[in-house]
Design a protein around this motif. Structure first.
Motif, PDB file in Angstrom:
ATOM      1  N   SER A 220     -24.984 -62.156  23.092  1.00 19.69           N
ATOM      2  CA  SER A 220     -26.401 -62.311  23.523  1.00 19.69           C
ATOM      3  C   SER A 220     -26.730 -61.114  24.302  1.00 19.69           C
ATOM      4  CB  SER A 220     -26.709 -63.654  23.948  1.00 19.69           C
ATOM      5  OG  SER A 220     -25.278 -64.229  24.416  1.00 19.69           O
TER       6      SER A 220
ATOM      7  N   ASP B 173     -29.792 -58.372  23.613  1.00 18.10           N
ATOM      8  CA  ASP B 173     -30.924 -58.141  24.834  1.00 18.10           C
ATOM      9  C   ASP B 173     -30.678 -56.481  25.075  1.00 18.10           C
ATOM     10  OD1 ASP B 173     -31.501 -60.717  25.320  1.00 18.10           O
ATOM     11  OD2 ASP B 173     -30.109 -61.031  26.661  1.00 18.10           O
TER      12      ASP B 173
ATOM     13  N   HIS C 108     -33.988 -54.176  24.530  1.00 22.26           N
ATOM     14  CA  HIS C 108     -34.609 -53.457  25.678  1.00 22.26           C
ATOM     15  C   HIS C 108     -34.852 -51.746  25.276  1.00 22.26           C
ATOM     16  CE1 HIS C 108     -35.587 -51.835  29.431  1.00 22.26           C
ATOM     17  NE2 HIS C 108     -34.371 -51.031  29.497  1.00 22.26           N
TER      18      HIS C 108
ATOM     19  N   THR D  42     -36.857 -61.908  29.749  1.00 26.29           N
ATOM     20  CA  THR D  42     -36.950 -60.875  28.610  1.00 26.29           C
ATOM     21  C   THR D  42     -36.542 -61.456  27.381  1.00 26.29           C
ATOM     22  OG1 THR D  42     -34.887 -60.279  29.755  1.00 26.29           O
ATOM     23  CG2 THR D  42     -36.692 -58.729  29.932  1.00 26.29           C
ATOM     24  N   ARG D  43     -35.799 -62.811  27.291  1.00 28.76           N
ATOM     25  CA  ARG D  43     -35.644 -63.346  26.052  1.00 28.76           C
ATOM     26  C   ARG D  43     -36.537 -64.434  25.492  1.00 28.76           C
ATOM     27  NH1 ARG D  43     -29.612 -65.746  26.583  1.00 28.76           N
ATOM     28  NH2 ARG D  43     -29.108 -63.561  27.177  1.00 28.76           N
TER      29      ARG D  43
ATOM     30  N   ASN E  39     -32.101 -58.056  30.873  1.00 32.83           N
ATOM     31  CA  ASN E  39     -31.373 -56.880  29.982  1.00 32.83           C
ATOM     32  C   ASN E  39     -31.148 -55.736  30.928  1.00 32.83           C
ATOM     33  OD1 ASN E  39     -34.150 -55.976  30.357  1.00 32.83           O
ATOM     34  ND2 ASN E  39     -34.318 -56.429  28.084  1.00 32.83           N
TER      35      ASN E  39
END
Length: 340
Positions: free
Chosen positions: A326, A330, A334, A127-128, A211
């Motif tokens: 971080s 995230d 989201h 997702t990053r 996330n």
């Protein structure tokens, strides 16, 4: 189906992930490779995940659902999937992750070309990070090299993002053992020691979610640290391949894990309750850092490990600060995606 379209069994372990489940299942049934058997194992979800599984099974004849009546955790869930599977190949997908449309066809290509018992993929979308890498040629690794890379861990140690020949799993009686954590790590490290060779792909096709606030990977948990070290020592004691590189890798991983446990203690603010554990981990990190530093190839990591060996507590607090920032980023990302 012709014999050259092998059947691939996809096993999805599911427990209370209603928010992410449809995306996962959709990504599986929309693969560009159609000869699939999809086994959804619902481990007694209470949030409506169960109903989602049933609804998809009604729509698509390739999907079957196993419902547990009591919660039995990951190992039993995946083993039940293995017991049901009839495919030539096995793939595990975590229920909060999802697949690019070419995941199965690519992994099948890797294992077929290399004639390996297991194929792994070196890279993932997260997702990053949603950018593809340039296509790299498929490689063939020995069991020793793969084991070393997994033990360091330079590769994701989960059972996902890999494909296995089912007869290889059955002939070697490979199953998941019930552990508090790292049962996937135990499985993959055991499996590669039996493998003839490992096919290695380098093309992103698996989306790994970072996330999910409920996921074990995003929460501090001291027991996660101690149990995970216990599994590593178990792997170490049962290694059939005991070369210098394999032992260096497992030693580094145990060392990193002792440090990670310090991070969990500070992350949960339980320094007093875990005073003895903290003392032992700190002593271990200080006592064993030198071989780890010498063995590490990457310069930046070498500096970090050196500092960690000298100042375990300071480094643990710094790492946690970095991690919290971080994770927060995230989750913001989201929440923003959810709004739109």
């Amino acid at each position: 189906m012709h014999h050259h379209y092998p059947l691939v069994s996809i096993i999805v372990a599911i427990y209370n992930i209603k928010t992410y489940l449809p995306q996962c299942i959709e990504s599986i049934i929309n693969q560009d490779y159609a000869n699939l058997e999809v086994i959804l194992v619902d481990d007694c979800s209470t949030d409506g995940s169960k109903q989602i599984c049933d609804a998809y099974a009604e729509q698509d004849s390739r999907i079957s659902v196993i419902h547990h009546t009591i919660n039995q955790r990951h190992s039993k869930t995946r083993n039940d999937g293995l017991d049901e599977a009839t495919g030539d190949f096995i793939v595990f997908v975590d229920g909060d992750d999802w697949l690019a449309s070419d995941f199965i066809s690519y992994m099948l290509h890797v294992i077929t070309v290399t004639q390996a018992d297991i194929a792994i993929n070196l890279v993932n979308y997260t997702t990053r990070d949603t950018s593809q890498v340039p296509d790299a040629p498929i490689q063939m690794w020995t069991a020793e090299k793969t084991l070393t890379e997994l033990l360091y861990p330079h590769l994701p140690v989960g059972v996902w993002n890999k494909i296995y020949r089912r007869d290889f799993i059955e002939n070697n009686h490979l199953r998941f053992l019930d552990r508090y954590t790292a049962e996937g790590e135990l499985f993959i490290n055991t499996a590669v020691q039996y493998a003839n060779r490992i096919g290695v792909g380098c093309h992103k096709a698996y989306y790994y979610r970072l996330n999910n606030a409920q996921s074990a990977t995003t929460q501090y948990d001291v027991k996660q640290g101690t149990e995970s070290t216990r599994v590593l020592r178990e792997i170490n004691n049962n290694l059939t391949i005991r070369t210098r590189s394999v032992l260096a890798a497992v030693n580094q991983h145990i060392w990193l894990n002792e440090f990670w446990t310090i991070r969990q203690i500070f992350g949960t603010r339980t320094q007093n309750k875990n005073a003895e554990l903290l003392h032992n981990c700190k002593a271990y990190v200080r006592r064993h850092f030198w071989p780890v530093v010498v063995d590490e190839k990457r310069f930046s990591k070498r500096i970090k490990y050196f500092a960690t060996g000298l100042f375990p507590i300071v480094m643990a607090k710094l790492k946690n600060l970095q991690f919290d920032i971080s994770l927060h980023r995230d989750q913001l990302k989201h929440n923003i995606e959810r709004k739109y």
